[in-house]
Design an enzyme around this catalytic site. Structure first.
Site, mmCIF file in Angstrom:
data_model
loop_
_atom_site.group_PDB
_atom_site.id
_atom_site.type_symbol
_atom_site.label_atom_id
_atom_site.label_comp_id
_atom_site.label_asym_id
_atom_site.label_seq_id
_atom_site.Cartn_x
_atom_site.Cartn_y
_atom_site.Cartn_z
ATOM 1 N N TYR A 69 5.572 -12.690 -1.220
ATOM 2 C CA TYR A 69 4.333 -12.491 -0.366
ATOM 3 C C TYR A 69 3.417 -13.503 -0.245
ATOM 4 O O TYR A 69 2.201 -13.256 0.561
ATOM 5 C CB TYR A 69 3.626 -11.020 -0.702
ATOM 6 C CG TYR A 69 3.177 -11.056 -2.169
ATOM 7 C CD1 TYR A 69 1.693 -11.796 -2.532
ATOM 8 C CD2 TYR A 69 3.761 -10.501 -3.263
ATOM 9 C CE1 TYR A 69 1.391 -11.519 -3.678
ATOM 10 C CE2 TYR A 69 3.171 -10.271 -4.319
ATOM 11 C CZ TYR A 69 2.146 -10.928 -4.787
ATOM 12 O OH TYR A 69 1.385 -10.801 -5.922
ATOM 13 N N ASP B 156 5.863 -5.729 -3.684
ATOM 14 C CA ASP B 156 5.466 -6.838 -4.493
ATOM 15 C C ASP B 156 5.324 -6.450 -6.026
ATOM 16 O O ASP B 156 5.324 -5.443 -6.536
ATOM 17 C CB ASP B 156 3.750 -6.592 -4.118
ATOM 18 C CG ASP B 156 2.998 -5.562 -4.271
ATOM 19 O OD1 ASP B 156 3.638 -4.409 -3.812
ATOM 20 O OD2 ASP B 156 1.944 -5.567 -4.410
ATOM 21 N N ASP B 157 5.196 -7.584 -6.776
ATOM 22 C CA ASP B 157 5.175 -7.762 -8.282
ATOM 23 C C ASP B 157 6.368 -6.674 -8.779
ATOM 24 O O ASP B 157 5.972 -5.934 -9.752
ATOM 25 C CB ASP B 157 3.670 -6.985 -8.532
ATOM 26 C CG ASP B 157 2.768 -7.874 -8.129
ATOM 27 O OD1 ASP B 157 2.908 -8.898 -7.671
ATOM 28 O OD2 ASP B 157 1.455 -7.253 -8.020
ATOM 29 N N ASP C 108 -9.040 -7.619 -10.404
ATOM 30 C CA ASP C 108 -8.414 -6.553 -11.149
ATOM 31 C C ASP C 108 -7.623 -7.692 -12.355
ATOM 32 O O ASP C 108 -7.317 -7.046 -13.402
ATOM 33 C CB ASP C 108 -7.536 -5.717 -10.532
ATOM 34 C CG ASP C 108 -6.410 -6.411 -9.607
ATOM 35 O OD1 ASP C 108 -6.756 -8.010 -9.407
ATOM 36 O OD2 ASP C 108 -5.539 -5.751 -9.129
ATOM 37 N N LYS D 20 -2.478 0.858 -7.301
ATOM 38 C CA LYS D 20 -1.323 0.515 -8.019
ATOM 39 C C LYS D 20 -1.211 1.700 -9.247
ATOM 40 O O LYS D 20 -0.107 1.894 -9.786
ATOM 41 C CB LYS D 20 -1.446 -0.801 -8.826
ATOM 42 C CG LYS D 20 -1.163 -1.961 -7.745
ATOM 43 C CD LYS D 20 0.134 -2.043 -7.194
ATOM 44 C CE LYS D 20 0.351 -3.255 -6.377
ATOM 45 N NZ LYS D 20 -0.317 -3.391 -5.040
ATOM 46 N N ASN E 3 -8.419 -6.644 -0.018
ATOM 47 C CA ASN E 3 -8.331 -5.972 -1.182
ATOM 48 C C ASN E 3 -9.393 -6.364 -2.283
ATOM 49 O O ASN E 3 -9.230 -7.268 -2.983
ATOM 50 C CB ASN E 3 -6.870 -6.283 -1.834
ATOM 51 C CG ASN E 3 -6.327 -5.673 -3.135
ATOM 52 O OD1 ASN E 3 -6.858 -4.495 -3.355
ATOM 53 N ND2 ASN E 3 -5.903 -6.359 -4.109
ATOM 54 N N GLY F 258 -5.377 -1.544 -3.058
ATOM 55 C CA GLY F 258 -4.343 -2.046 -3.766
ATOM 56 C C GLY F 258 -4.527 -2.733 -4.998
ATOM 57 O O GLY F 258 -3.380 -3.549 -5.503
#
Length: 698
Positions: A176, A131-132, A242, A55, A270, A24
């Site tokens: 989250y 999310d995001d 990341d 992503k 993740n 993810g």
């Protein structure tokens, strides 16, 4: 479409504990070959789940409406089949939240069509991720839904029922983690809507207190479970990298007590973007997941820092590194992958070496010539060092901490290296120890660089090159301090080579911001008090004047009544206003405890107050700054942050230098500016004997 109006059941049906890996992260997705290798490892280590959510797979997120092409479909079909072959549950995730209109039936139909296609590939488990994304709804959605949470829950429930209420269906909320909840987890209207209205068969993903959580406690999970009316599935970012291309995490899964396991629906890690270095992250998390099941079957020996009777991070790490070592030594490479061009220890092989000079014997160096370079094999000690150098987001490994502590001590006691003092012998001994640790890093780099498995090496290469370079600079600096050689060309100077410093544009931006470095993992001395630095406002004038009067009256820096006034006295007393954006205030739990003020152009003030500061000095150092700290501020790290912020503002106004005025009696601040390294004493003939002027170029 309207609000769902569905009440979640209090007791969802019992399902198996979800354990595995979520792909993810942001960045290059893993290859199909790597994912297949992951399934094999998961099966071997007792994990059961893979969540497909890269992503940067554009049909997963940005272009979620587009169906997969025939070629892409064949790849996904093969991947789902491979997961099933290795008894791994394949969960397909989709992220439509960037631009979906929740109230548009055509959008919902498009989402259903996309998931129906994936269902035809053989996928039975799904996830909707929100999310995001931006939390502001479009006008059409505002008319249809009373809140963002109601919109998300409505579409999730509808899709879940459309797919036949699959046994595994995950929902990732926009809030989250606890840090995103307003005002708190227990009072979050968003989470309460999710808990009250999301169908009971849908599980909720949660990252813990933060996006990257240091510790996930039982109490925090009990709190969010109460609000969600179901135990969450942890999406764990402890090994994710990341967000920073200079970091990779090779430490064990830790700071999650095994007592959490009965409180959760599952855990998915993740991990790092690079596939092969995730061996440790996944291996140790698998050991954690089995901790409760194996309780009573083993006797775990704990270190002083470990308090979990079912799981030992250190033992899990040692076992993971032992197994990983065999991967490094594995020569079973894909076609086109070359072995290192160095001479490894002789090993049996059915391969016939390629001969180019038939009939010629191997080269043998003669007397007095350099011996042939022969790479030593990689060891478990090397991998343990590698792990400790690239440990976890909130801590360095023991060896890395020791190296930082030793370098800090050697730097702060450098006078012992230059002259015979009581600590000279200790300095030389510790310098030798530091040099040996640096040499171990270099040898680890050499052995890693010659390991047969090049796939792992290439994922690690940028990181180990960087740490080798950083350690080399520190090593050369310590040798220079000890007089064991001339100043190294690698050390920082006024015109460094690009390879002699870390940075780039991102580093430049960070260094221009106030308090840069206040989140470094290594701090000396450790901060026991929480300080905050904020811009000065007119209401602070009385507090600044109070601190100035107190400093004049008491302790170091006490000013005789006959002393000549300073420009900085006028600033501190409120007689001179600081320049715009050149004033900061320091606060602790008791209130204002310090300040830093500046003038971008001090020439007029110098002409009136401190005429000894001549025009030649003002030409090179036109700006002035002053800093005052109450005696209770023992930690000078906040002061460094204020000076850095002030100098950034002064430099931003076009100034090429700044100076400060100090009295000889103020030993604390004299020592402070001296240790900063960038401020140098300026000699001026007309300067009163009790005053010291120090300047720095910008």
């Amino acid at each position: 479409m309207s609000d769902p109006g569905v009440t979640a059941a209090s007791e969802p049906s019992t399902k198996r504990f979800i354990s595995g890996v979520v792909e993810g992260f942001y960045g290059r997705p893993w290859t199909m070959e790597q994912r297949t290798e992951l399934f094999k490892r998961e099966q071997k280590w007792g994990l059961n789940t893979y969540l497909y959510a890269p992503k940067d797979d554009y049909k997963h997120r940005m272009y979620w409406r587009d169906l997969y092409s025939n070629r892409e479909a064949d790849q996904l079909i093969a991947l789902i089949s491979k997961a099933k072959e290795h008894e791994v549950e394949f969960i397909y995730a989709i992220s439509p939240g960037l631009d979906i209109t929740f109230s548009n039936p055509k959008e919902v139909a498009t989402l259903k069509r996309k998931l129906d296609q994936v269902k035809e590939f053989g996928c039975k488990s799904f996830s909707l991720l929100f999310d995001d994304i931006e939390t502001e709804m479009c006008p059409a959605d505002k008319q249809a839904f009373s809140s963002f949470a109601h919109a998300q829950v409505a579409i999730t429930n509808e899709v879940y029922k459309h797919l036949g209420e699959p046994e595994t269906f995950l929902f990732c909320p926009t809030d989250y983690c606890a840090a995103f909840c307003t005002p708190s987890v227990s009072q979050s209207s968003y989470l309460h809507t999710v808990g009250d209205s999301l169908l009971p068969g849908v599980d909720v993903l949660w990252t813990g207190p933060k996006v990257v959580s240091h510790v996930i406690s039982v109490e925090s999970i009990e709190e969010v479970s109460s609000v969600l009316k179901r135990p969450p599935v942890i999406w764990d970012n402890i090994h994710a990298n990341d967000y920073d291309p200079q970091r990779i995490f090779l430490g064990p899964y830790k700071d999650r007590p095994s007592d959490l396991i009965p409180k959760l629906k599952g855990v998915l890690t993740n991990p790092n973007c690079e596939f092969h270095p995730n061996f440790v992250a996944i291996h140790t998390m698998a050991a954690w997941c089995k901790a409760m099941a194996e309780e009573g079957q083993r006797d775990v020996e704990m270190s002083d820092e470990e308090q979990d009777h079912c799981y030992s991070p250190q033992k899990a790490l040692t076992q993971a590194l032992t197994d990983w070592l065999q991967e490094f030594l594995n020569t079973d490479q894909p076609t086109g992958t070359c072995r290192p061009p160095t001479r490894l220890k002789k090993e049996s092989s059915d391969e016939e070496p390629m001969q180019t000079d038939v009939g010629e014997s191997s080269y043998v160096p003669g007397p007095g010539e350099n011996p042939l370079y022969t790479a030593e094999p990689l060891t478990l000690v090397d991998l343990n060092l590698l792990s400790e150098l690239f440990y976890l987001p909130y801590e360095h490994g023991p060896t890395a901490r020791t190296m930082l502590q030793e370098l800090d001590w050697l730097k702060n006691h450098r006078e012992a290296a230059a002259a015979e003092t009581d600590t000279t012998a200790e300095w030389r001994s510790r310098a030798q120890h530091f040099d040996e640790m640096c040499e171990a890093v270099v040898q680890m780099f050499n052995r890693l660089s010659n390991a047969p498995n090049r796939r792992i090496l290439y994922d690690l290469y940028d990181y180990i090159c960087d740490i080798k370079s950083g350690v080399g600079l520190a090593r050369a600096y310590v040798k220079t301090l000890g007089g064991r050689g001339p100043p190294s060309a690698q050390l920082m100077n006024n015109d460094p080579e690009p390879w002699g410093f870390r940075g780039g544009l991102s580093g430049e931006f960070q260094r221009m911001l106030p308090c840069h470095g206040n989140r470094d993992l290594f701090r000396h001395p450790p901060m026991s008090t929480v300080y905050s630095i904020r811009p000065y406002c007119p209401e602070d004038k009385m507090e600044v004047q109070r601190i100035f009067r107190e400093m004049q009256r008491d302790g170091e820096g006490k000013v005789p009544t006959t002393a000549q006034p300073l420009i900085s006295d006028g600033l501190s007393a409120g007689e001179l206003p600081p320049s715009a954006h050149c004033a900061l205030v320091l606060e602790d739990e008791m209130g204002v405890c310090g300040f830093a003020l500046g003038l971008t152009d001090a020439s007029q003030a110098a002409a009136k107050i401190q005429k000894a500061v001549c025009d030649s000095v003002l030409g090179d150092f036109p700006s002035l700054l002053t800093i005052r700290l109450l005696p209770r501020v023992a930690d000078l790290a906040p002061a460094k942050g204020m000076v850095g912020g002030l100098l950034s503002s002064i430099r931003g106004c076009g100034s090429k230098g700044a100076f400060c005025e100090l009295r000889h009696s103020d030993r604390k601040m004299l020592d402070f500016y001296t240790k900063l390294g960038s401020f140098k004493i300026i000699q001026m003939a007309a300067l009163p004997e009790d005053i010291v002027i120090m300047g720095t170029c910008l």
